[in-house]
Write a protein that holds these residues in place. Structure first.
Motif, PDB file in Angstrom:
ATOM      1  N   LYS A  18       8.271  -6.692  -3.132  1.00  0.00           N
ATOM      2  CA  LYS A  18       9.096  -7.498  -2.227  1.00  0.00           C
ATOM      3  C   LYS A  18      10.561  -7.076  -2.296  1.00  0.00           C
ATOM      4  N   GLU A  19      11.015  -6.744  -3.493  1.00  0.00           N
ATOM      5  CA  GLU A  19      12.392  -6.255  -3.652  1.00  0.00           C
ATOM      6  C   GLU A  19      12.567  -4.925  -2.915  1.00  0.00           C
ATOM      7  N   ALA A  20      11.577  -4.048  -3.024  1.00  0.00           N
ATOM      8  CA  ALA A  20      11.637  -2.768  -2.307  1.00  0.00           C
ATOM      9  C   ALA A  20      11.660  -2.990  -0.799  1.00  0.00           C
ATOM     10  N   GLU A  21      10.932  -3.989  -0.338  1.00  0.00           N
ATOM     11  CA  GLU A  21      10.934  -4.299   1.098  1.00  0.00           C
ATOM     12  C   GLU A  21      12.331  -4.692   1.565  1.00  0.00           C
ATOM     13  N   GLU A  22      12.999  -5.533   0.797  1.00  0.00           N
ATOM     14  CA  GLU A  22      14.346  -5.971   1.148  1.00  0.00           C
ATOM     15  C   GLU A  22      15.301  -4.794   1.228  1.00  0.00           C
ATOM     16  N   GLN A  23      15.055  -3.780   0.393  1.00  0.00           N
ATOM     17  CA  GLN A  23      15.922  -2.593   0.352  1.00  0.00           C
ATOM     18  C   GLN A  23      15.428  -1.475   1.276  1.00  0.00           C
ATOM     19  N   GLU A  24      14.371  -1.761   2.037  1.00  0.00           N
ATOM     20  CA  GLU A  24      13.772  -0.809   2.980  1.00  0.00           C
ATOM     21  C   GLU A  24      13.290   0.459   2.280  1.00  0.00           C
ATOM     22  N   ARG A  25      12.772   0.297   1.070  1.00  0.00           N
ATOM     23  CA  ARG A  25      12.161   1.408   0.323  1.00  0.00           C
ATOM     24  C   ARG A  25      10.638   1.253   0.436  1.00  0.00           C
ATOM     25  N   SER A  28       8.210   2.902  -2.036  1.00  0.00           N
ATOM     26  CA  SER A  28       8.132   2.177  -3.311  1.00  0.00           C
ATOM     27  C   SER A  28       7.256   0.946  -3.187  1.00  0.00           C
ATOM     28  N   MET A  29       7.302   0.290  -2.015  1.00  0.00           N
ATOM     29  CA  MET A  29       6.421  -0.857  -1.781  1.00  0.00           C
ATOM     30  C   MET A  29       4.963  -0.464  -1.955  1.00  0.00           C
ATOM     31  N   VAL A  30       4.596   0.630  -1.278  1.00  0.00           N
ATOM     32  CA  VAL A  30       3.203   1.071  -1.309  1.00  0.00           C
ATOM     33  C   VAL A  30       2.820   1.552  -2.704  1.00  0.00           C
ATOM     34  N   ALA A  31       3.770   2.140  -3.423  1.00  0.00           N
ATOM     35  CA  ALA A  31       3.495   2.570  -4.800  1.00  0.00           C
ATOM     36  C   ALA A  31       3.133   1.364  -5.670  1.00  0.00           C
ATOM     37  N   CYS A  32       3.811   0.247  -5.446  1.00  0.00           N
ATOM     38  CA  CYS A  32       3.480  -0.974  -6.199  1.00  0.00           C
ATOM     39  C   CYS A  32       2.082  -1.473  -5.833  1.00  0.00           C
ATOM     40  N   SER A  44      -5.124  -9.615  -3.284  1.00  0.00           N
ATOM     41  CA  SER A  44      -4.997 -10.918  -2.640  1.00  0.00           C
ATOM     42  C   SER A  44      -4.450 -10.708  -1.227  1.00  0.00           C
ATOM     43  N   ASN A  45      -4.502 -11.751  -0.404  1.00  0.00           N
ATOM     44  CA  ASN A  45      -3.973 -11.636   0.958  1.00  0.00           C
ATOM     45  C   ASN A  45      -2.486 -11.303   0.957  1.00  0.00           C
ATOM     46  N   ASP A  46      -1.718 -11.940   0.069  1.00  0.00           N
ATOM     47  CA  ASP A  46      -0.284 -11.665   0.010  1.00  0.00           C
ATOM     48  C   ASP A  46      -0.027 -10.218  -0.405  1.00  0.00           C
ATOM     49  N   GLU A  47      -0.820  -9.711  -1.330  1.00  0.00           N
ATOM     50  CA  GLU A  47      -0.634  -8.329  -1.791  1.00  0.00           C
ATOM     51  C   GLU A  47      -0.981  -7.326  -0.698  1.00  0.00           C
ATOM     52  N   ARG A  48      -2.076  -7.535  -0.012  1.00  0.00           N
ATOM     53  CA  ARG A  48      -2.458  -6.582   1.029  1.00  0.00           C
ATOM     54  C   ARG A  48      -1.503  -6.644   2.221  1.00  0.00           C
ATOM     55  N   ASN A  49      -0.896  -7.810   2.450  1.00  0.00           N
ATOM     56  CA  ASN A  49       0.057  -7.929   3.554  1.00  0.00           C
ATOM     57  C   ASN A  49       1.299  -7.071   3.333  1.00  0.00           C
ATOM     58  N   LEU A  50       1.515  -6.645   2.089  1.00  0.00           N
ATOM     59  CA  LEU A  50       2.621  -5.727   1.811  1.00  0.00           C
ATOM     60  C   LEU A  50       2.432  -4.415   2.564  1.00  0.00           C
ATOM     61  N   LEU A  51       1.174  -3.972   2.718  1.00  0.00           N
ATOM     62  CA  LEU A  51       0.903  -2.734   3.455  1.00  0.00           C
ATOM     63  C   LEU A  51       1.303  -2.876   4.918  1.00  0.00           C
ATOM     64  N   SER A  52       1.014  -4.033   5.473  1.00  0.00           N
ATOM     65  CA  SER A  52       1.389  -4.304   6.859  1.00  0.00           C
ATOM     66  C   SER A  52       2.899  -4.332   7.023  1.00  0.00           C
ATOM     67  N   ALA A  53       3.576  -4.980   6.077  1.00  0.00           N
ATOM     68  CA  ALA A  53       5.041  -5.064   6.133  1.00  0.00           C
ATOM     69  C   ALA A  53       5.679  -3.690   6.002  1.00  0.00           C
ATOM     70  N   ALA A  54       5.113  -2.834   5.158  1.00  0.00           N
ATOM     71  CA  ALA A  54       5.665  -1.487   4.972  1.00  0.00           C
ATOM     72  C   ALA A  54       5.532  -0.659   6.244  1.00  0.00           C
ATOM     73  N   CYS A  55       4.396  -0.792   6.925  1.00  0.00           N
ATOM     74  CA  CYS A  55       4.196  -0.054   8.170  1.00  0.00           C
ATOM     75  C   CYS A  55       5.157  -0.538   9.246  1.00  0.00           C
ATOM     76  N   GLU A  56       5.243  -1.858   9.401  1.00  0.00           N
ATOM     77  CA  GLU A  56       6.116  -2.418  10.425  1.00  0.00           C
ATOM     78  C   GLU A  56       7.579  -2.090  10.132  1.00  0.00           C
ATOM     79  N   GLY A  57       7.956  -2.155   8.866  1.00  0.00           N
ATOM     80  CA  GLY A  57       9.334  -1.825   8.501  1.00  0.00           C
ATOM     81  C   GLY A  57       9.673  -0.379   8.798  1.00  0.00           C
ATOM     82  N   SER A  58       8.745   0.523   8.526  1.00  0.00           N
ATOM     83  CA  SER A  58       8.980   1.946   8.794  1.00  0.00           C
ATOM     84  C   SER A  58       9.120   2.208  10.282  1.00  0.00           C
ATOM     85  N   ARG A  59       8.291   1.566  11.086  1.00  0.00           N
ATOM     86  CA  ARG A  59       8.362   1.752  12.539  1.00  0.00           C
ATOM     87  C   ARG A  59       9.687   1.233  13.080  1.00  0.00           C
ATOM     88  N   LYS A  60      10.118   0.084  12.586  1.00  0.00           N
ATOM     89  CA  LYS A  60      11.402  -0.459  13.032  1.00  0.00           C
ATOM     90  C   LYS A  60      12.553   0.458  12.625  1.00  0.00           C
TER      91      LYS A  60
END
Length: 240
Positions: A18-25, A28-32, A44-60
């Motif tokens: 989550k910290e990596a997400e805030e920093q747009e890394r 590093s998110m996916v590595a975690c 868990s659902n929250d953990e797998r949703n990190l993959l979705s957030a990383a993809c959306e963040g990269s596209r943005k």
């Protein structure tokens, strides 16, 4: 004690992601997430949703970078690779391909055991190939486009086992239809996918409990808005 230590490590990795997400890394998110998968298997659902957030963040980030270069913040991102720095494109491709390998591992954890998770991960493969299509050119672009469509189609076939109002099924329809419209330039197919998903869910959504109804209804609203826009554009093109 070991159980407590495992839970602490699991929470630590999640917090780092989550910290990596805030920093747009996003790498590093996916590595975690990769470490979570290796240590604990099924996410868990929250953990797998990190993959979705990383993809959306990269596209943005890709669209934002293009907008900054061209001074056009409304750029859709369809020609990303022609304006993005080569080193950045290479980094995003490596990150996406590594994530796709991770998703394949995650699929082995849930295959024939958890239908909803299978749909989610096949949809995620579609999303990452969608992103690769946007930042690639030539035969590489065509290959990513084909794999994205195949992944979404596989998810769609499996999603028929879920209720029509299930948010994962509706979210898949939303992403697949946008892919048809923006990447394949196939407005007719985008409208078909959207209309089928919306029509299947609309008569059932009122029977859901409040929280479930809100989540499903919010996605259905996006589907309806897209369908209205795309249908209007298709009609305008037909008149011209």
């Amino acid at each position: 004690m070991a159980g407590v230590a495992n839970e602490m490590m699991r929470q630590h990795l999640f917090d780092k992601a989550k910290e990596a997400e805030e920093q747009e890394r996003y790498g590093s998110m996916v590595a975690c997430v990769d470490r979570l998968c290796r240590m604990f298997g099924k996410l868990s659902n929250d953990e797998r949703n990190l993959l979705s957030a990383a993809c959306e963040g990269s596209r943005k980030a890709a669209v934002r970078m293009m907008a900054e270069q061209e001074g056009n913040e409304s750029d859709s991102g369809r020609q990303a690779s022609k304006r993005l720095p080569e080193d950045q494109v290479t980094e995003w491709k490596a990150f996406s391909n590594a994530t796709l390998l991770l998703i394949d591992r995650l699929l082995t954890e849930v295959e024939n055991q958890d239908v909803e998770a299978e749909v989610f991960y096949h949809k995620m493969k579609g999303d990452y190939y969608h992103f690769l299509t946007e930042i690639s050119e030539g035969s590489e672009k065509e290959d990513s486009m084909k794999k994205a469509n195949e992944s979404y189609k596989t998810a769609d076939e499996k999603a028929k086992e879920l209720p029509a109002t299930h948010p994962t099924r509706l979210g898949l329809a939303l992403h697949w239809s946008v892919f048809h419209y923006e990447i394949r330039n196939d407005g007719k197919e985008a409208c078909r996918v959207t209309k089928e998903a919306y029509d299947a869910a609309v008569e059932l959504v009122d029977g859901l409990e409040d929280e479930a109804r809100k989540e499903s209804a919010s996605i259905m609203q996006l589907l309806r808005d897209n369908l209205a826009l795309w249908t209007s554009e298709e009609e305008d093109q037909g008149e011209n």
